[in-house]
Scaffold this motif. Structure first.
Motif, mmCIF file in Angstrom:
data_model
loop_
_atom_site.group_PDB
_atom_site.id
_atom_site.type_symbol
_atom_site.label_atom_id
_atom_site.label_comp_id
_atom_site.label_asym_id
_atom_site.label_seq_id
_atom_site.Cartn_x
_atom_site.Cartn_y
_atom_site.Cartn_z
ATOM 1 N N LEU A 188 0.815 -1.215 0.000
ATOM 2 C CA LEU A 188 0.000 0.000 0.000
ATOM 3 C C LEU A 188 0.851 1.269 0.000
ATOM 4 O O LEU A 188 0.575 2.198 -0.768
ATOM 5 C CB LEU A 188 -0.958 0.003 1.192
ATOM 6 C CG LEU A 188 -1.877 1.212 1.324
ATOM 7 C CD1 LEU A 188 -2.702 1.426 0.058
ATOM 8 C CD2 LEU A 188 -2.777 1.062 2.537
ATOM 9 N N ARG A 232 -6.390 -8.906 4.835
ATOM 10 C CA ARG A 232 -6.610 -7.585 5.433
ATOM 11 C C ARG A 232 -5.858 -6.513 4.639
ATOM 12 O O ARG A 232 -6.394 -5.436 4.359
ATOM 13 C CB ARG A 232 -6.176 -7.574 6.898
ATOM 14 C CG ARG A 232 -6.425 -6.245 7.606
ATOM 15 C CD ARG A 232 -5.899 -6.233 9.039
ATOM 16 N NE ARG A 232 -4.509 -6.616 9.173
ATOM 17 C CZ ARG A 232 -3.473 -5.812 8.900
ATOM 18 N NH1 ARG A 232 -3.689 -4.594 8.490
ATOM 19 N NH2 ARG A 232 -2.234 -6.232 9.064
ATOM 20 N N LYS A 233 -4.609 -6.799 4.278
ATOM 21 C CA LYS A 233 -3.818 -5.841 3.504
ATOM 22 C C LYS A 233 -4.448 -5.578 2.142
ATOM 23 O O LYS A 233 -4.474 -4.437 1.674
ATOM 24 C CB LYS A 233 -2.385 -6.348 3.323
ATOM 25 C CG LYS A 233 -1.582 -6.362 4.593
ATOM 26 C CD LYS A 233 -0.187 -6.899 4.327
ATOM 27 C CE LYS A 233 0.625 -6.983 5.600
ATOM 28 N NZ LYS A 233 1.962 -7.521 5.354
ATOM 29 N N LYS A 285 -7.624 -5.800 1.413
ATOM 30 C CA LYS A 285 -8.828 -4.989 1.640
ATOM 31 C C LYS A 285 -8.467 -3.513 1.839
ATOM 32 O O LYS A 285 -9.109 -2.632 1.264
ATOM 33 C CB LYS A 285 -9.603 -5.518 2.848
ATOM 34 C CG LYS A 285 -10.904 -4.801 3.079
ATOM 35 C CD LYS A 285 -11.699 -5.405 4.214
ATOM 36 C CE LYS A 285 -12.988 -4.637 4.371
ATOM 37 N NZ LYS A 285 -13.815 -5.170 5.446
ATOM 38 N N GLU A 286 -7.446 -3.234 2.631
ATOM 39 C CA GLU A 286 -7.002 -1.849 2.843
ATOM 40 C C GLU A 286 -6.544 -1.218 1.533
ATOM 41 O O GLU A 286 -6.879 -0.068 1.229
ATOM 42 C CB GLU A 286 -5.864 -1.809 3.858
ATOM 43 C CG GLU A 286 -6.281 -2.122 5.279
ATOM 44 C CD GLU A 286 -5.091 -2.221 6.234
ATOM 45 O OE1 GLU A 286 -3.974 -1.802 5.866
ATOM 46 O OE2 GLU A 286 -5.284 -2.727 7.353
ATOM 47 N N LEU A 287 -5.777 -1.967 0.769
ATOM 48 C CA LEU A 287 -5.275 -1.461 -0.509
ATOM 49 C C LEU A 287 -6.435 -1.154 -1.447
ATOM 50 O O LEU A 287 -6.484 -0.096 -2.077
ATOM 51 C CB LEU A 287 -4.327 -2.497 -1.130
ATOM 52 C CG LEU A 287 -3.646 -2.075 -2.415
ATOM 53 C CD1 LEU A 287 -2.184 -2.499 -2.394
ATOM 54 C CD2 LEU A 287 -4.342 -2.682 -3.614
ATOM 55 N N ASN A 297 -9.520 -0.472 -0.657
ATOM 56 C CA ASN A 297 -10.242 0.708 -0.169
ATOM 57 C C ASN A 297 -9.551 1.977 -0.665
ATOM 58 O O ASN A 297 -10.219 2.933 -1.076
ATOM 59 C CB ASN A 297 -10.331 0.705 1.355
ATOM 60 C CG ASN A 297 -11.357 -0.276 1.878
ATOM 61 O OD1 ASN A 297 -12.277 -0.678 1.175
ATOM 62 N ND2 ASN A 297 -11.185 -0.691 3.118
ATOM 63 N N PHE A 298 -8.229 1.989 -0.619
ATOM 64 C CA PHE A 298 -7.486 3.135 -1.141
ATOM 65 C C PHE A 298 -7.729 3.310 -2.641
ATOM 66 O O PHE A 298 -7.885 4.437 -3.124
ATOM 67 C CB PHE A 298 -5.980 2.991 -0.869
ATOM 68 C CG PHE A 298 -5.152 3.970 -1.646
ATOM 69 C CD1 PHE A 298 -5.121 5.314 -1.290
ATOM 70 C CD2 PHE A 298 -4.430 3.559 -2.756
ATOM 71 C CE1 PHE A 298 -4.380 6.232 -2.029
ATOM 72 C CE2 PHE A 298 -3.687 4.475 -3.498
ATOM 73 C CZ PHE A 298 -3.663 5.802 -3.133
#
Length: 122
Positions: A15, A50-51, A53-55, A57-58
């Motif tokens: 990310l 999880r990583k 999903k965060e990426l 979202n960005f």
């Protein structure tokens, strides 16, 4: 001006590097006239979900380009397969993409150089 070649960006779980790459691309003076295609590979391991999903979202916040097209793969295809699939998709729509792996950085003269190169190819 001729249509600019699109940019294909392939990403996985990095990310911070992705954010830097997006900002570097946005800093180019022709970014707002360039189509950006982002291909996000699926998780290889459960711990990476999880990583991912965060990426992703960005990725929904990315702007500053003519268009931003995001392809999220559910399974992990690996870099080689993702590139083959993504480039094939883009080549079917455009003549020639400019490729980046998500951790290489381009400076503000990148598009200027491409513009001059493309003029020389006409």
């Amino acid at each position: 001006m001729n249509q600019l070649a699109p940019i294909a960006l392939f990403t996985y779980i990095r990310l911070n590097e992705l954010k830097k790459t997006i900002e570097a691309l946005k800093g180019n003076y022709l970014a707002e006239e360039t189509n950006l295609f982002i291909f996000s590979d699926g998780a290889k391991h459960k711990k990476d979900e999880r990583k991912i999903k965060e990426l992703r979202n960005f990725l929904t916040t990315v702007n500053g380009f003519k268009s931003v097209t995001i392809t999220n793969y559910e399974k992990n295809n690996g870099l080689a397969n993702s590139i083959i699939s993504g480039v094939t998709e883009i080549v079917n729509e455009f003549k020639e993409p400019k490729l980046n792996r998500g951790f290489s950085f381009w400076n503000s003269s990148f598009f200027l150089g491409l513009g001059n190169l493309e003029k020389g190819l006409d």
